[in-house]
Design an enzyme around this catalytic site. Structure first.
Site, PDB file in Angstrom:
ATOM      1  N   TYR A 130      -6.412  -7.281  13.588  1.00 25.33           N
ATOM      2  CA  TYR A 130      -5.416  -6.226  13.753  1.00 25.33           C
ATOM      3  C   TYR A 130      -4.019  -6.801  13.517  1.00 25.33           C
ATOM      4  O   TYR A 130      -3.380  -7.348  14.404  1.00 25.33           O
ATOM      5  CB  TYR A 130      -5.618  -5.528  15.116  1.00 25.33           C
ATOM      6  CG  TYR A 130      -6.829  -4.645  14.986  1.00 25.33           C
ATOM      7  CD1 TYR A 130      -8.096  -5.223  14.923  1.00 25.33           C
ATOM      8  CD2 TYR A 130      -6.715  -3.282  14.797  1.00 25.33           C
ATOM      9  CE1 TYR A 130      -9.220  -4.450  14.702  1.00 25.33           C
ATOM     10  CE2 TYR A 130      -7.841  -2.500  14.580  1.00 25.33           C
ATOM     11  CZ  TYR A 130      -9.088  -3.093  14.532  1.00 25.33           C
ATOM     12  OH  TYR A 130     -10.194  -2.326  14.301  1.00 25.33           O
ATOM     13  N   LYS A 183     -20.089 -13.068  13.356  1.00 22.13           N
ATOM     14  CA  LYS A 183     -20.425 -13.371  11.958  1.00 22.13           C
ATOM     15  C   LYS A 183     -20.246 -14.876  11.750  1.00 22.13           C
ATOM     16  O   LYS A 183     -19.595 -15.334  10.800  1.00 22.13           O
ATOM     17  CB  LYS A 183     -19.503 -12.548  11.039  1.00 22.13           C
ATOM     18  CG  LYS A 183     -19.863 -12.551   9.582  1.00 22.13           C
ATOM     19  CD  LYS A 183     -21.147 -11.830   9.236  1.00 22.13           C
ATOM     20  CE  LYS A 183     -21.470 -11.996   7.761  1.00 22.13           C
ATOM     21  NZ  LYS A 183     -22.858 -11.603   7.439  1.00 22.13           N
ATOM     22  N   ASP A 216     -23.741  -7.710  10.826  1.00 20.63           N
ATOM     23  CA  ASP A 216     -24.347  -6.834   9.813  1.00 20.63           C
ATOM     24  C   ASP A 216     -25.746  -6.412  10.250  1.00 20.63           C
ATOM     25  O   ASP A 216     -26.098  -5.226  10.214  1.00 20.63           O
ATOM     26  CB  ASP A 216     -24.356  -7.503   8.421  1.00 20.63           C
ATOM     27  CG  ASP A 216     -24.667  -8.997   8.450  1.00 20.63           C
ATOM     28  OD1 ASP A 216     -24.770  -9.561   9.559  1.00 20.63           O
ATOM     29  OD2 ASP A 216     -24.826  -9.598   7.372  1.00 20.63           O
ATOM     30  N   ASP A 240     -14.632  -2.246  17.204  1.00 18.76           N
ATOM     31  CA  ASP A 240     -14.085  -0.928  16.867  1.00 18.76           C
ATOM     32  C   ASP A 240     -15.114  -0.141  16.050  1.00 18.76           C
ATOM     33  O   ASP A 240     -15.396   1.037  16.306  1.00 18.76           O
ATOM     34  CB  ASP A 240     -12.793  -1.138  16.056  1.00 18.76           C
ATOM     35  CG  ASP A 240     -11.916   0.102  16.037  1.00 18.76           C
ATOM     36  OD1 ASP A 240     -12.229   1.077  16.742  1.00 18.76           O
ATOM     37  OD2 ASP A 240     -10.898   0.091  15.318  1.00 18.76           O
ATOM     38  N   ASP A 244     -17.910   3.102  17.466  1.00 16.25           N
ATOM     39  CA  ASP A 244     -17.976   4.453  16.889  1.00 16.25           C
ATOM     40  C   ASP A 244     -19.430   4.797  16.564  1.00 16.25           C
ATOM     41  O   ASP A 244     -19.886   5.929  16.773  1.00 16.25           O
ATOM     42  CB  ASP A 244     -17.132   4.568  15.602  1.00 16.25           C
ATOM     43  CG  ASP A 244     -15.691   5.004  15.879  1.00 16.25           C
ATOM     44  OD1 ASP A 244     -15.193   4.733  16.990  1.00 16.25           O
ATOM     45  OD2 ASP A 244     -15.053   5.602  14.988  1.00 16.25           O
TER      46      ASP A 244
HETATM   47  P1  NAD Z   1     -11.310  10.314  13.765  1.00 13.73           P
HETATM   48  O1  NAD Z   1     -11.964   9.439  14.775  1.00 13.73           O
HETATM   49  O2  NAD Z   1     -10.083  11.042  14.162  1.00 13.73           O
HETATM   50  O3  NAD Z   1     -12.380  11.393  13.234  1.00 13.73           O
HETATM   51  C1  NAD Z   1     -13.602  11.007  12.606  1.00 13.73           C
HETATM   52  C2  NAD Z   1     -14.569  12.219  12.604  1.00 13.73           C
HETATM   53  O4  NAD Z   1     -15.020  12.462  13.940  1.00 13.73           O
HETATM   54  C3  NAD Z   1     -13.883  13.506  12.133  1.00 13.73           C
HETATM   55  O5  NAD Z   1     -14.837  14.270  11.447  1.00 13.73           O
HETATM   56  C4  NAD Z   1     -13.510  14.203  13.433  1.00 13.73           C
HETATM   57  O6  NAD Z   1     -13.435  15.607  13.329  1.00 13.73           O
HETATM   58  C5  NAD Z   1     -14.653  13.770  14.353  1.00 13.73           C
HETATM   59  N1  NAD Z   1     -14.206  13.688  15.747  1.00 13.73           N
HETATM   60  C6  NAD Z   1     -13.366  12.774  16.289  1.00 13.73           C
HETATM   61  N2  NAD Z   1     -13.152  13.041  17.569  1.00 13.73           N
HETATM   62  C7  NAD Z   1     -13.869  14.142  17.861  1.00 13.73           C
HETATM   63  C8  NAD Z   1     -14.039  14.914  19.047  1.00 13.73           C
HETATM   64  N3  NAD Z   1     -13.434  14.597  20.204  1.00 13.73           N
HETATM   65  N4  NAD Z   1     -14.846  15.990  19.008  1.00 13.73           N
HETATM   66  C9  NAD Z   1     -15.483  16.327  17.872  1.00 13.73           C
HETATM   67  N5  NAD Z   1     -15.357  15.633  16.711  1.00 13.73           N
HETATM   68  C10 NAD Z   1     -14.545  14.550  16.714  1.00 13.73           C
HETATM   69  O7  NAD Z   1     -11.030   9.379  12.500  1.00 13.73           O
HETATM   70  P2  NAD Z   1     -10.078   9.633  11.232  1.00 13.73           P
HETATM   71  O8  NAD Z   1     -10.160  11.063  10.806  1.00 13.73           O
HETATM   72  O9  NAD Z   1     -10.456   8.585  10.292  1.00 13.73           O
HETATM   73  O10 NAD Z   1      -8.615   9.336  11.759  1.00 13.73           O
HETATM   74  C11 NAD Z   1      -7.646  10.329  12.049  1.00 13.73           C
HETATM   75  C12 NAD Z   1      -6.386   9.662  12.534  1.00 13.73           C
HETATM   76  O11 NAD Z   1      -6.619   9.040  13.801  1.00 13.73           O
HETATM   77  C13 NAD Z   1      -5.832   8.563  11.619  1.00 13.73           C
HETATM   78  O12 NAD Z   1      -4.412   8.672  11.584  1.00 13.73           O
HETATM   79  C14 NAD Z   1      -6.256   7.283  12.310  1.00 13.73           C
HETATM   80  O13 NAD Z   1      -5.414   6.205  11.985  1.00 13.73           O
HETATM   81  C15 NAD Z   1      -6.129   7.686  13.757  1.00 13.73           C
HETATM   82  N6  NAD Z   1      -6.890   6.897  14.723  1.00 13.73           N
HETATM   83  C16 NAD Z   1      -6.318   6.782  15.950  1.00 13.73           C
HETATM   84  C17 NAD Z   1      -7.004   6.129  16.956  1.00 13.73           C
HETATM   85  C18 NAD Z   1      -6.359   6.057  18.302  1.00 13.73           C
HETATM   86  O14 NAD Z   1      -5.330   6.654  18.537  1.00 13.73           O
HETATM   87  N7  NAD Z   1      -6.947   5.341  19.228  1.00 13.73           N
HETATM   88  C19 NAD Z   1      -8.284   5.610  16.711  1.00 13.73           C
HETATM   89  C20 NAD Z   1      -8.862   5.783  15.460  1.00 13.73           C
HETATM   90  C21 NAD Z   1      -8.155   6.441  14.463  1.00 13.73           C
END
Ligand code: NAD
Length: 353
Positions: A130, A183, A216, A240, A244
């Site tokens: 990071y 890794k 992996d 991270d 997910d």
């Molecule tokens: P995301 O995790 O926001 O979403 C990924 C997928 O999961 C999308 O289809 C979304 O609709 C779904 N999803 C996420 N949370 C959900 C919930 N609570 N309920 C139902 N569905 C859900 O990932 P992204 O779209 O790649 O990123 C969006 C933004 O968020 C980017 O700006 C990224 O940098 C940021 N981000 C922030 C954090 C944080 O604040 N901790 C973490 C990861 C990504």
């Protein structure tokens, strides 16, 4: 108990409102006095104050018993000199929140395509790949020529040791099984050090069984047989990504609770991002932030010897399970409730379970 609440971007405000409804119900049911102090971060703060995160928030969260950070649109925040600071990085780095604890388990009432499981990913949270937090000054990513980019990954003994001990202590309170994910076959020095330190730390916990899996191969093992894992410890980016996956295997990324814990402070923060694709539609699953808030109550209660906060955490988790089993859920879980309604349903079960 004083909590600072920072709703964030995208679905952040919606899932935060639902979380506060559940916390309110838990405070009533378990006799907690909760003082909530809410502030802007992310895009709203940038528009109002010229920065995504005002430095004064740091003092506020330091003085509070804990804080909740909603997801923020970090991908949009590209230039710190223009006030576009990643709030997540800001708090994790400033408060040294070194252990990111991300539980994932299956629920009765939801399909479990890879079988039932109950595990926790413990992710190092302050260095690794990071780039915005792994140097004292500047960022660990550079453009050498327009066609050559370098990203640095920092791994230090101290950060490995403290996350290893956090994971060992957690495993010792659960099923006494720690899996180190790494890794070290390629990153022989950095991940070799991480693996050695985790193994060394584990020797201080009698009865703790330790194994390790290459990152992996882990993607196959955790999908094939997640029930074999209890506590998993890994470096920042691997954790991270892995967490997910484990959240989604449990039913939805929207079930991904997450606590960022240091020695003195802790931040509840859903595992997912701001989900702009579903923001403002009242369809996001608030369970991730609700579970994160429960983790925060548990952390605070255990640390301060306040059993009511720990009971409230268990009560919230039980209420979520009961709601899901009763078929009350958002559409990502196969249900039909909106974000606010799901929050209200969990809040009602908190009063009853
Ligand atoms: P995301 O995790 O926001 O979403 C990924 C997928 O999961 C999308 O289809 C979304 O609709 C779904 N999803 C996420 N949370 C959900 C919930 N609570 N309920 C139902 N569905 C859900 O990932 P992204 O779209 O790649 O990123 C969006 C933004 O968020 C980017 O700006 C990224 O940098 C940021 N981000 C922030 C954090 C944080 O604040 N901790 C973490 C990861 C990504």
């Amino acid at each position: 108990m004083k909590l600072i609440v920072l709703p964030g971007d995208g679905i952040g405000p919606e899932i935060t409102t639902a979380t506060l409804a559940v916390l309110d119900a838990a405070a009533d049911r378990y006799g907690l006095v909760l003082e909530i102090d809410q502030h802007d971060v992310g895009h709203v703060s940038l528009a109002k104050h010229g920065t995504t995160v005002r430095p004064e928030l740091l003092d506020r969260v330091r003085r509070a018993d804990g804080f909740i950070l909603g997801p923020t649109a970090t991908f949009d925040f590209k230039d710190e000199s223009k006030g576009q600071i990643n709030p997540s990085k800001f708090f994790r780095k400033s408060l040294d929140l070194f252990a990111n604890v991300r539980p994932a388990r299956t629920y009765k009432g939801l399909k479990a395509p890879v079988g039932a499981f109950d595990l926790i990913v413990v992710r190092e949270n302050t260095e690794g790949f990071y780039a915005d937090r792994n140097l004292a000054q500047g960022a660990g990513e550079m453009l050498v020529t327009p066609d050559v980019a370098i990203s640095l990954r920092r791994i230090t003994r101290l950060c490995c040791e403290r996350v290893a001990h956090a994971a060992c202590a957690l495993a010792a309170r659960r099923r006494n099984h720690l899996t180190v994910v790494h890794k070290a076959n390629v990153l022989k020095i950095a991940d070799g050090m991480f693996l050695d330190i985790c193994r060394e730390a584990a020797t201080q916990y009698p009865g703790l069984h330790v194994d390790d899996v290459l990152v992996d191969a882990m993607m196959a093992h955790v999908v094939r047989h997640p029930a074999r894992f209890d506590v998993i410890v890994t470096t920042n980016m691997f954790g991270d990504i892995l967490s997910d996956l484990t959240a989604e295997l449990s039913g939805s990324l929207g079930l991904g609770g997450s606590l960022n814990a240091g020695q003195e402070h802790a931040m509840a923060q859903a595992a997912h991002g701001s989900a702009p694709d579903i923001a403002g539609q009242d369809i996001a699953n608030p369970a991730s932030l609700i579970l994160s808030a429960a983790q925060l109550l548990d952390w605070h209660g255990a640390r301060k010897g306040e059993p009511r906060a720990v009971e409230a955490a268990r009560g919230i988790e039980a209420a979520l399970s009961t709601a899901i089993e009763a078929g009350h859920a958002t559409r990502d879980l196969g249900g039909r409730l909106g974000t606010a309604e799901f929050g209200r349903s969990i809040a009602e079960f908190v009063g009853r379970v």
